[in-house]
Enzyme design. Structure first.
Site, short mmCIF file in Angstrom:
data_model
loop_
_atom_site.label_atom_id
_atom_site.label_comp_id
_atom_site.label_asym_id
_atom_site.label_seq_id
_atom_site.Cartn_x
_atom_site.Cartn_y
_atom_site.Cartn_z
N GLY A 142 0.86 -1.17 0.00
CA GLY A 142 0.00 0.00 0.00
C GLY A 142 0.89 1.21 0.00
N SER B 105 1.86 2.92 2.44
CA SER B 105 2.78 3.06 3.55
C SER B 105 3.45 1.77 3.97
CB SER B 105 2.01 3.62 4.76
OG SER B 105 0.89 2.79 5.01
N VAL C 299 3.17 -5.91 2.53
CA VAL C 299 2.55 -7.00 3.27
C VAL C 299 3.19 -8.31 2.80
CG1 VAL C 299 0.38 -8.16 3.82
CG2 VAL C 299 0.42 -5.67 3.52
N LYS D 140 2.20 -6.99 7.99
CA LYS D 140 2.32 -5.69 7.31
C LYS D 140 3.54 -5.00 7.91
CE LYS D 140 -0.57 -1.63 6.53
NZ LYS D 140 -1.96 -1.22 6.36
N ASP E 107 -12.20 4.50 4.19
CA ASP E 107 -11.43 4.09 3.01
C ASP E 107 -11.98 2.79 2.43
OD1 ASP E 107 -9.50 4.70 1.16
OD2 ASP E 107 -7.82 3.89 2.30
N1 LIG Z 1 -4.02 -9.84 5.81
C1 LIG Z 1 -3.72 -9.81 4.52
N2 LIG Z 1 -3.68 -10.94 3.80
C2 LIG Z 1 -3.38 -10.90 2.48
N3 LIG Z 1 -3.11 -9.78 1.80
C3 LIG Z 1 -3.14 -8.62 2.47
C4 LIG Z 1 -3.44 -8.57 3.85
N4 LIG Z 1 -3.42 -7.29 4.25
C5 LIG Z 1 -3.11 -6.57 3.17
N5 LIG Z 1 -2.94 -7.34 2.08
C6 LIG Z 1 -2.60 -6.89 0.72
O1 LIG Z 1 -1.69 -5.82 0.81
C7 LIG Z 1 -2.23 -4.64 0.21
C8 LIG Z 1 -1.79 -3.42 0.97
O2 LIG Z 1 -2.20 -3.50 2.32
P1 LIG Z 1 -2.86 -2.27 3.08
O3 LIG Z 1 -4.04 -1.81 2.30
O4 LIG Z 1 -3.09 -2.64 4.48
O5 LIG Z 1 -1.68 -1.21 2.99
P2 LIG Z 1 -1.84 0.34 3.05
O6 LIG Z 1 -0.47 0.94 3.02
O7 LIG Z 1 -2.71 0.70 4.20
O8 LIG Z 1 -2.59 0.58 1.67
P3 LIG Z 1 -3.56 1.71 1.18
O9 LIG Z 1 -3.61 2.73 2.22
O10 LIG Z 1 -2.93 2.15 -0.10
O11 LIG Z 1 -4.89 1.04 0.95
C9 LIG Z 1 -3.74 -4.86 0.23
O12 LIG Z 1 -4.39 -4.15 -0.80
C10 LIG Z 1 -3.84 -6.36 0.02
O13 LIG Z 1 -3.78 -6.68 -1.34
#
Ligand SMILES: Nc1ncnc2c1ncn2[C@@H]1O[C@H](COP(=O)(O)OP(=O)(O)OP(=O)(O)O)[C@@H](O)[C@H]1O
Length: 686
Positions: A25, A27, A30, A45, A139
């Site tokens: 994502g 930030s 994963v 993460k 979100d």
């Molecule tokens: N528990 C999980 N199991 C499998 N895949 C995951 C999991 N958590 C996150 N992902 C994958 O990792 C990606 C990024 O995770 P996440 O959305 O938590 O990050 P982020 O930095 O908060 O992203 P954003 O703010 O851009 O949505 C998710 O879109 C998903 O595809």
């Protein structure tokens, strides 16, 4: 009791083995991982805290929220801890990945209706729970809907969630500009009366369209256009012609979610009762329909990344243009929004008129929209978004767009462009330090403050063992540190001549080994109204003299959930409320320092205005400023020096306007405070 029986996941990186990356994502990355003592596959993460330098509140909130929630449709963290300068959040592994991943890998034109009904029902269940607990997710989008191998659906990503029951300072988190532009409700953009859980219902409607078409409406447009379209156009919806395959009831729920007036949108509970959900099926159906035959998540993720990299190479020249790189990131659904003011202005002129007309048509009533060209995957027709540098009327277009945007956002307590320029001054004071606005990136000690506060609240937070993930797990040393992530952080100007410039931008190496972006991509977008205006130490930073020097980049930060210092609590009004001290127990004496601060601030601003006027006078004749400026701006610049000067003039013009207004506001506040002070003094005497 049940909670006590829960498994306690280890808080030491040595107890986990990191395998392949399965997602990323704005930030974080994963990884699939093994929790060795439990022999259980988990997802971890990994956030590089050094790169999330301004978003510690967001991280803290996400971790806290994730550990407190308890619902089968909401992704809950097992535990979290720091290792070196990384934060690890351990959570259940959702082997199917996100709906966005599944769409991109196997369903580019979207899902069938029963799949959508099933997914939306599960998300609604999550929202009913979250809203009942007082949370606004903020979100909701396909990228945050995760699926397990058995078809179980969970809503993830609480990086930008807010609590509706927050009061006082914490409530300001609901007066922020948060989310991902395409999915963002108009009232969140507008910031007129704040917003509530109905903002999630709007995002759900956009998500429904995303699941139906394979992309969110407006996803091909630059953020500024998305703002304009969301605010000015009729809400998007399912089209009678193009979306014939969908039922009337599906059209109805989309229409119900995408009503501009949040009061007229149904609650999550009410939506759940809609007949559309009779089409919903079982988890097993989901797993069979959308997961069967898909390669493992890690492979899919790698393939998608490779595809993106290929695309980038093929369109090398296109991506030498940073606008397009930003646009591509944005299209990919990342919760990021480039807030470079100059770029936004440029982006406003990216779309040819015909294209805008089409976009507008698409947003008209479904019947009106009939027969239009199909929405396309942005990767298929990137050239449409190409800028037309230096074309005649380009500057004019930009200015018109900006003007339109300002009109559309007239409800903003401050005009958005000024907001972009001067009001995204959020920074470390989020952590309660009350520090001046252009302060540097968060230092490790600051994180430890966050961490210790987290420790107080949650036993689930572990210790900092000072090890890098590479040392403590099977992940190679380079795997994490070398994998630069994009930043989340306060909206802060970068690229400035000020010595207080914020540094440390991450970039996406895998996408652009050669064409490194200099941008600050934000975390989920958050707009905070201008604050701390009475902080004399920040006067320099807020002064227009400084602004004139800054060719701004902005970073975006998490909403402020932390308690503020006394100054802020008195004058939270700078973000739109009353300037009068709230507590009746306040004495005149306690107000005096604040009054002095305001006066001090006023004089700084006055000085800055004088400097600006002098500067403009030196740059050209007075009538240039007074009357001729617009004519001048319409003449296309021929040399780069001219271009530079032209943009300088625009900045100066905006700066002066802002300062004058700010000054007036300060004067008004001053007068109010003086009144209040004398009333208090009078009271004291009697
Ligand atoms: N528990 C999980 N199991 C499998 N895949 C995951 C999991 N958590 C996150 N992902 C994958 O990792 C990606 C990024 O995770 P996440 O959305 O938590 O990050 P982020 O930095 O908060 O992203 P954003 O703010 O851009 O949505 C998710 O879109 C998903 O595809």
């Amino acid at each position: 009791m049940e909670k006590m029986m829960e498994k306690k996941f280890p808080l030491d990186a040595k107890d986990y083995k990191l395998y392949e990356e399965v997602g990323e994502g704005v930030s974080a990355s994963v990884y699939r991982a093994l929790c060795v003592p439990f022999n259980e596959i988990v997802a971890i993460k990994v956030l590089d805290l050094e790169k999330c330098n301004n978003d510690l509140d967001g991280i803290r909130r996400e971790v806290l929220t994730m550990s407190l929630i308890d619902h089968p449709n909401v992704l809950r963290a097992h535990c979290s801890f720091t290792t070196g300068h990384h934060l690890w959040v351990v959570m259940p592994y959702m082997a199917g990945g996100s709906c966005l991943h599944i769409i991109k890998s196997a369903h580019p034109d979207g899902f069938e209706e029963p799949v959508i009904a099933t997914l939306l029902r599960e998300v609604l269940n999550a929202l009913v729970y979250l809203h009942g607990q007082g949370h606004i997710h903020r979100d909701v989008k396909a990228g945050n809907i995760l699926i397990d191998t058995n078809g179980a659906v969970k809503l993830a990503d609480f990086g930008v969630a807010a609590c509706m029951f927050d009061t006082g300072d914490r409530q300001r988190s609901r007066n922020t500009f948060v989310g991902t532009p395409c999915w963002m409700a108009p009232e969140v953009m507008q910031q007129l009366h704040g917003y509530d859980f109905k903002a999630d219902i709007w995002s759900l409607g956009i998500t429904a369209l995303e699941l139906a078409h394979g992309h969110a409406p407006f996803s091909k447009y630059p953020p500024m256009k998305v703002l304009l379209m969301t605010l000015q156009n009729a809400p998007p919806g399912l089209d009678y012609e193009r979306d014939k395959r969908f039922s009337k009831s599906f059209r109805e729920i989309v229409a119900a979610c995408l009503v501009k007036d949040p009061k007229k949108r149904p609650s999550s509970e009410k939506l759940l009762k809609h007949p559309f959900f009779k089409h919903a099926r079982s988890y097993e159906y989901l797993s069979r329909t959308i997961l069967d035959g898909l390669p493992p998540l890690g492979d899919r993720f790698r393939m998608l990344k490779a595809k993106e990299a290929d695309f980038l190479v093929q369109n090398k020249s296109l991506y030498e243009d940073k606008e397009q790189l930003s646009q591509q990131e944005y299209i990919r659904g990342i919760s990021a929004w480039n807030f470079n003011l100059e770029d936004l202005k440029n982006q406003a002129a990216l779309i040819p008129d015909t294209d805008i007309t089409n976009a507008e048509d698409q947003c008209m009533s479904p019947k009106q929209g009939a027969g239009l060209h199909d929405a396309f995957s942005p990767t298929e027709r990137p050239s449409l978004d190409r800028p037309v540098p230096n074309s005649v009327g380009h500057m004019e277009d930009r200015l018109n767009d900006i003007h339109d945007l300002e009109n559309s956002l007239a409800a903003f307590p401050m005009k958005p462009l000024r907001a972009l320029k001067g009001c995204f001054d959020v920074c470390e004071d989020d952590s309660g330090a009350g520090s001046p606005c252009w302060k540097h990136a968060v230092q490790p000690e600051q994180f430890s403050q966050v961490q210790s506060s987290r420790k107080c609240k949650s036993q689930e937070v572990g210790r900092d063992d000072g090890e890098s993930p590479g040392q403590s797990s099977s992940l190679t040393r380079s795997a994490i540190p070398g994998h630069k992530k994009l930043l989340s952080g306060s909206i802060m100007q970068d690229n400035v001549s000020s010595p207080k410039k914020v540094t440390g931008d991450g970039d996406r190496e895998y996408m652009q080994p050669k064409y490194t972006s200099e941008r600050n991509y934000s975390g989920p977008l958050q707009y905070r109204q201008k604050k701390d205006i009475i902080n004399p130490t920040s006067g320099d930073d807020m002064s227009e003299g400084a602004v004139v020097q800054r060719k701004g980049r902005f970073k975006v930060t998490s909403a402020d959930l932390s308690p503020r210092g006394p100054t802020n609590s008195f004058f939270g009004a700078s973000s739109g409320g009353s300037t009068i001290p709230l507590s009746s127990s306040l004495t005149a004496v306690s107000i005096l320092p604040s009054l002095q601060c305001i006066l001090h601030q006023n004089s700084i601003q006055r000085e800055e205005i004088m400097k600006l006027i002098k500067y403009v006078e030196q740059s050209g004749p007075t009538d240039f400023v007074e009357g001729g400026i617009n004519d001048l701006l319409q003449v296309p610049p021929t040399t780069s020096r001219e271009k530079e000067l032209q943009s300088h003039v625009i900045q100066l013009q905006q700066s002066i306007g802002s300062l004058v207004e700010e000054l007036q506001r300060q004067r008004l506040k001053n007068a109010q405070l003086e009144k209040k002070a004398s009333a208090l003094l009078k009271d004291e005497k009697t």
